[in-house]
Design a protein around this motif. Sequence first.
Motif, PDB file in Angstrom:
ATOM      1  N   ASN A 180      65.487  19.343 -15.543  1.00 51.24           N
ATOM      2  CA  ASN A 180      66.757  20.317 -15.293  1.00 51.24           C
ATOM      3  C   ASN A 180      66.179  21.725 -14.791  1.00 51.24           C
ATOM      4  OD1 ASN A 180      68.802  18.780 -16.282  1.00 51.24           O
ATOM      5  ND2 ASN A 180      68.388  19.121 -18.401  1.00 51.24           N
ATOM      6  N   SER A 181      65.214  21.612 -13.847  1.00 49.97           N
ATOM      7  CA  SER A 181      64.651  22.680 -13.330  1.00 49.97           C
ATOM      8  C   SER A 181      63.667  23.573 -14.243  1.00 49.97           C
ATOM      9  CB  SER A 181      65.739  23.453 -12.335  1.00 49.97           C
ATOM     10  OG  SER A 181      64.943  24.283 -11.429  1.00 49.97           O
ATOM     11  N   ASP A 182      63.664  23.185 -15.497  1.00 50.30           N
ATOM     12  CA  ASP A 182      63.043  23.953 -16.627  1.00 50.30           C
ATOM     13  C   ASP A 182      61.712  23.292 -16.769  1.00 50.30           C
ATOM     14  OD1 ASP A 182      63.001  26.113 -18.696  1.00 50.30           O
ATOM     15  OD2 ASP A 182      62.759  24.084 -19.970  1.00 50.30           O
ATOM     16  N   MET A 183      60.694  24.372 -16.958  1.00 46.73           N
ATOM     17  CA  MET A 183      59.015  23.968 -17.240  1.00 46.73           C
ATOM     18  C   MET A 183      59.012  23.009 -18.140  1.00 46.73           C
ATOM     19  SD  MET A 183      55.990  26.317 -18.042  1.00 46.73           S
ATOM     20  CE  MET A 183      56.904  27.513 -18.972  1.00 46.73           C
ATOM     21  N   VAL A 184      58.502  22.154 -18.133  1.00 49.06           N
ATOM     22  CA  VAL A 184      57.722  21.184 -19.206  1.00 49.06           C
ATOM     23  C   VAL A 184      56.370  21.686 -19.513  1.00 49.06           C
ATOM     24  CG1 VAL A 184      57.242  18.867 -20.268  1.00 49.06           C
ATOM     25  CG2 VAL A 184      59.284  19.356 -18.733  1.00 49.06           C
ATOM     26  N   GLU A 188      75.305  19.325 -13.492  1.00 51.26           N
ATOM     27  CA  GLU A 188      76.888  19.804 -13.263  1.00 51.26           C
ATOM     28  C   GLU A 188      76.460  21.368 -13.174  1.00 51.26           C
ATOM     29  OE1 GLU A 188      78.944  18.854 -16.823  1.00 51.26           O
ATOM     30  OE2 GLU A 188      79.338  16.818 -15.799  1.00 51.26           O
ATOM     31  N   ASN A 189      77.677  22.138 -12.257  1.00 51.07           N
ATOM     32  CA  ASN A 189      77.634  23.535 -12.241  1.00 51.07           C
ATOM     33  C   ASN A 189      78.242  23.840 -13.804  1.00 51.07           C
ATOM     34  OD1 ASN A 189      76.434  24.031  -9.858  1.00 51.07           O
ATOM     35  ND2 ASN A 189      78.417  23.862  -8.887  1.00 51.07           N
ATOM     36  N   PRO A 214      80.851  25.763 -16.406  1.00 50.25           N
ATOM     37  CA  PRO A 214      82.258  26.010 -16.268  1.00 50.25           C
ATOM     38  C   PRO A 214      82.939  27.275 -16.128  1.00 50.25           C
ATOM     39  CG  PRO A 214      81.715  25.740 -18.622  1.00 50.25           C
ATOM     40  CD  PRO A 214      80.134  25.695 -17.691  1.00 50.25           C
ATOM     41  N   HIS A 215      84.020  27.544 -16.098  1.00 50.28           N
ATOM     42  CA  HIS A 215      84.539  28.880 -15.893  1.00 50.28           C
ATOM     43  C   HIS A 215      84.239  29.569 -14.749  1.00 50.28           C
ATOM     44  CE1 HIS A 215      85.628  28.238 -20.177  1.00 50.28           C
ATOM     45  NE2 HIS A 215      84.181  28.209 -20.280  1.00 50.28           N
ATOM     46  N   ASP A 216      83.807  28.689 -13.761  1.00 47.62           N
ATOM     47  CA  ASP A 216      83.558  29.409 -12.324  1.00 47.62           C
ATOM     48  C   ASP A 216      82.482  30.273 -12.474  1.00 47.62           C
ATOM     49  OD1 ASP A 216      85.655  28.042 -10.807  1.00 47.62           O
ATOM     50  OD2 ASP A 216      87.126  29.599 -11.713  1.00 47.62           O
ATOM     51  N   VAL A 217      81.664  30.225 -13.448  1.00 43.57           N
ATOM     52  CA  VAL A 217      80.411  31.005 -13.422  1.00 43.57           C
ATOM     53  C   VAL A 217      79.249  30.576 -12.456  1.00 43.57           C
ATOM     54  CG1 VAL A 217      78.608  31.737 -15.007  1.00 43.57           C
ATOM     55  CG2 VAL A 217      80.829  31.293 -15.995  1.00 43.57           C
ATOM     56  N   PRO A 218      78.903  31.308 -11.438  1.00 50.52           N
ATOM     57  CA  PRO A 218      77.826  30.687 -10.554  1.00 50.52           C
ATOM     58  C   PRO A 218      76.598  30.385 -11.231  1.00 50.52           C
ATOM     59  CG  PRO A 218      78.643  32.859  -9.936  1.00 50.52           C
ATOM     60  CD  PRO A 218      79.075  32.505 -11.058  1.00 50.52           C
ATOM     61  N   PRO A 219      76.150  29.004 -10.649  1.00 48.43           N
ATOM     62  CA  PRO A 219      74.905  28.519 -11.408  1.00 48.43           C
ATOM     63  C   PRO A 219      73.611  29.439 -11.525  1.00 48.43           C
ATOM     64  CG  PRO A 219      75.886  27.151  -9.440  1.00 48.43           C
ATOM     65  CD  PRO A 219      76.483  28.278  -9.541  1.00 48.43           C
ATOM     66  N   LEU A 220      73.676  30.449 -10.520  1.00 49.51           N
ATOM     67  CA  LEU A 220      72.344  31.527 -10.794  1.00 49.51           C
ATOM     68  C   LEU A 220      72.718  32.589 -11.154  1.00 49.51           C
ATOM     69  CD1 LEU A 220      71.349  29.142  -8.194  1.00 49.51           C
ATOM     70  CD2 LEU A 220      69.253  30.644  -9.003  1.00 49.51           C
ATOM     71  N   MET A 221      74.045  32.926 -11.990  1.00 48.14           N
ATOM     72  CA  MET A 221      74.331  33.968 -12.715  1.00 48.14           C
ATOM     73  C   MET A 221      73.398  34.174 -13.919  1.00 48.14           C
ATOM     74  SD  MET A 221      76.492  36.543 -13.651  1.00 48.14           S
ATOM     75  CE  MET A 221      77.373  36.434 -12.612  1.00 48.14           C
ATOM     76  N   PHE A 232      69.255  31.624 -16.284  1.00 46.13           N
ATOM     77  CA  PHE A 232      70.427  31.134 -15.342  1.00 46.13           C
ATOM     78  C   PHE A 232      71.583  30.299 -16.037  1.00 46.13           C
ATOM     79  CE2 PHE A 232      67.087  31.927 -11.795  1.00 46.13           C
ATOM     80  CZ  PHE A 232      67.523  33.171 -11.634  1.00 46.13           C
ATOM     81  N   ALA A 233      72.606  30.447 -15.707  1.00 46.41           N
ATOM     82  CA  ALA A 233      73.855  29.961 -16.378  1.00 46.41           C
ATOM     83  C   ALA A 233      73.677  28.416 -15.992  1.00 46.41           C
ATOM     84  CB  ALA A 233      75.273  30.173 -15.599  1.00 46.41           C
ATOM     85  N   PHE A 234      73.111  27.767 -15.255  1.00 48.06           N
ATOM     86  CA  PHE A 234      73.027  26.401 -14.906  1.00 48.06           C
ATOM     87  C   PHE A 234      71.987  25.743 -15.945  1.00 48.06           C
ATOM     88  CE2 PHE A 234      68.958  27.383 -12.582  1.00 48.06           C
ATOM     89  CZ  PHE A 234      68.076  26.307 -12.900  1.00 48.06           C
ATOM     90  N   ALA A 235      71.268  26.579 -16.380  1.00 47.84           N
ATOM     91  CA  ALA A 235      70.100  25.945 -17.310  1.00 47.84           C
ATOM     92  C   ALA A 235      70.747  26.098 -18.759  1.00 47.84           C
ATOM     93  CB  ALA A 235      68.788  26.853 -17.186  1.00 47.84           C
ATOM     94  N   PHE A 236      71.700  27.132 -18.988  1.00 47.92           N
ATOM     95  CA  PHE A 236      72.167  26.954 -20.264  1.00 47.92           C
ATOM     96  C   PHE A 236      73.194  25.883 -20.424  1.00 47.92           C
ATOM     97  CE2 PHE A 236      76.166  28.171 -22.677  1.00 47.92           C
ATOM     98  CZ  PHE A 236      75.664  28.398 -24.258  1.00 47.92           C
ATOM     99  N   HIS A 237      73.701  25.594 -19.510  1.00 48.36           N
ATOM    100  CA  HIS A 237      74.772  24.387 -19.505  1.00 48.36           C
ATOM    101  C   HIS A 237      74.018  23.254 -19.559  1.00 48.36           C
ATOM    102  CE1 HIS A 237      78.331  22.168 -18.870  1.00 48.36           C
ATOM    103  NE2 HIS A 237      78.168  21.645 -17.511  1.00 48.36           N
ATOM    104  N   ALA A 238      73.001  23.125 -18.773  1.00 49.44           N
ATOM    105  CA  ALA A 238      72.189  21.777 -18.854  1.00 49.44           C
ATOM    106  C   ALA A 238      71.743  21.509 -20.135  1.00 49.44           C
ATOM    107  CB  ALA A 238      70.998  21.878 -17.930  1.00 49.44           C
TER     108      ALA A 238
END
Length: 324
Positions: free
Chosen positions: A147-151, A230-231, A233-240, A308-314
Amino acid sequence: MTRLFTALTVALGLTTATTTAFADPNFWQHEWPETDFSQTTVANWAEILSGGPPKDGIPAVDEPQFLRQSDEAGLSPRESVITVALEGQPARAYPLRYLMWHEIVNDRIGDIPVAVTFCPLCNSAIVFDRRTEAGELSFGVSGKLRNSDMVMYDRETESWWQQALGTGIVGDLTGVELTQLPVWMESWAAFREAHPEGLVMAEPPFRRAYGMNPYQNYDSSHRPFLYSGENPPHDVPPLMRVVRVGDAAWTFDRLRAEQRIAENGVTLTWEDEQSSALDTADIGGGKAVGAIRVRDGAGQDVAHDVMFAFAFHAFWPEGQWMVK
């Protein structure tokens, strides 16, 4: 994204071929002969991709050297540092200009062994206690992303760890959790003012373009690099940018507007601004982003992450979005 990919290719040696990962532990076993891939919490191996560099291609820093903050003249006032202020020890600043190129620093502060980590693609800066039920560990960069996060991996058992979670995900230490320490990111100027006796990590003895951002314009992109989930929710931009405390997240937009938020048992304050390390080529010249502190009811700093918001959601798909 073309410009971003070009910058990454030049900086890290990525190619189209190397970013097409073999999602098969049998293939990885050649590179990781000591890793027990039968023990894992990863349900779908296709989630794990090669980021380009091989194991230790991004070298972690061991036994970093430090300067008195008054002796450091090479940092820009607005550039970001990770501040670690443990009781009884001088505060230490770890500049992102170094972590951008190394991602992990294995250090010892007093009696506490720590791993200072930064994942540029998720903007996640977390400091862990390296002591575990399996003993004291040291960490390196695996070259893999999920999910784009470092292992990360530990050198003692070669188990794999998810940086955003601080949890073992593959190998003997699957399921073991690291203790996250209460640290924060702030500008170099803010650190110097708050900690006149503080220390700052010295430039590591590697040939790297320290002070330059290889991920130019990344936090202005519409989609994260090497992420297909997934992006938010709540229309939060992925890189917010969001502040994560446990399984709850507050957006920087809300924090910028309100400056102080007290809910969910914590108080978040917008205390200063620092330059984004993921904007312009010059790390110290990036656009202004917030420097956030998170405290509990007693005024003590609370462990958190600015990601970033996408990582939290992932990683927290059922997490709480503290939006109005």
